[in-house]
Design an enzyme around this catalytic site. Structure first.
Site, PDB file in Angstrom:
ATOM      1  CG  HIS A 108      -2.229  -0.882   1.043  1.00  0.00           C
ATOM      2  ND1 HIS A 108      -3.029  -0.719   0.149  1.00  0.00           N
ATOM      3  CD2 HIS A 108      -2.140  -2.639   1.829  1.00  0.00           C
ATOM      4  CE1 HIS A 108      -3.613  -1.865   1.055  1.00  0.00           C
ATOM      5  NE2 HIS A 108      -3.040  -3.003   0.934  1.00  0.00           N
ATOM      6  CB  ALA A 149      12.833 -22.901   7.401  1.00  0.00           C
ATOM      7  CB  THR A 154      13.448  -6.907   1.955  1.00  0.00           C
ATOM      8  OG1 THR A 154      15.023  -7.316   1.917  1.00  0.00           O
ATOM      9  CG2 THR A 154      12.791  -6.978   2.873  1.00  0.00           C
ATOM     10  CE  LYS A 155      18.414  -4.354   0.405  1.00  0.00           C
ATOM     11  NZ  LYS A 155      19.759  -3.906   1.386  1.00  0.00           N
ATOM     12  NE  ARG A 172      26.674 -23.850   1.383  1.00  0.00           N
ATOM     13  CZ  ARG A 172      26.828 -25.221   1.653  1.00  0.00           C
ATOM     14  NH1 ARG A 172      25.736 -25.473   2.478  1.00  0.00           N
ATOM     15  NH2 ARG A 172      26.682 -25.785   0.393  1.00  0.00           N
TER      16      ARG A 172
END
Length: 181
Positions: A108, A149, A154-155, A172
């Site tokens: 949003h 997990a 976010t990137k 790694r």
């Protein structure tokens, strides 16, 4: 990657119809015995019969706009999959998505919250996504990557990378030569 902005106060009739179609089919899928041909037919209908060969999706699932999702062959999606797909989602071949994963292609606007901001998510081939992973708008997950997990991605994730944590960080790289062909 261009952002698309959608004002939910003025949605098109087509978008409203697809959201309803997707919600109705998800409800029916989630209330049908998952081992029956009927359930698999409903899943095919949800994704407009565009699922790749040998792809298996296990209910329960929730997809807001299934017409914006493309799923390749030999993909496994376990129970609890949730997808806010207004921005578009591509899942390439041989990907495994574990229990309770969320992929969000929209968010949003910070100041006008009736406007959703959309960026596609692209998951390349042979990716393994662990339990309870969240992938946020605009992310590209490279081929052969592993997302541990509970990670919040976010990137972008490079090819062959193993990422974990919140926010997800590379811990790694895998040897691309060792993958079974």
């Amino acid at each position: 990657m261009n952002e698309v902005r959608i004002d939910v106060r003025t949605q098109s009739p087509e978008r409203i119809a697809e959201a309803k179609r997707s919600a109705d089919l998800c409800f029916r899928i989630n209330h049908t015995n998952p081992t029956t041909p009927e359930c698999q037919e409903l899943i095919q209908e949800l994704f407009n019969h565009t699922l790749g060969e040998n792809t298996r999706i296990n209910p329960s699932i929730f997809v807001i706009l299934a017409d914006k999702v493309k799923i390749g062959s030999n993909v496994t999606i376990m129970n609890g999959f949730q997808c806010m797909s207004a921005g578009g989602l591509i899942i390439e071949d041989n990907t495994m998505i574990s229990l309770n994963c969320t992929i969000a292609t929209n968010n949003h606007d910070m100041y006008d919250r009736y406007v959703i901001t959309c960026k596609p998510v692209h998951i390349k081939q042979n990716v393994w996504i662990g339990v309870n992973v969240t992938i946020l708008p605009g992310v590209i997950v490279g081929k052969n990557a592993v997302i541990g997990a509970g990670a919040v991605v976010t990137k972008d994730v490079p090819d062959n990378a193993v990422v974990v944590g919140n926010p997800a960080k590379i811990i790694r790289y895998l040897d691309a030569e060792k993958f079974v062909k």
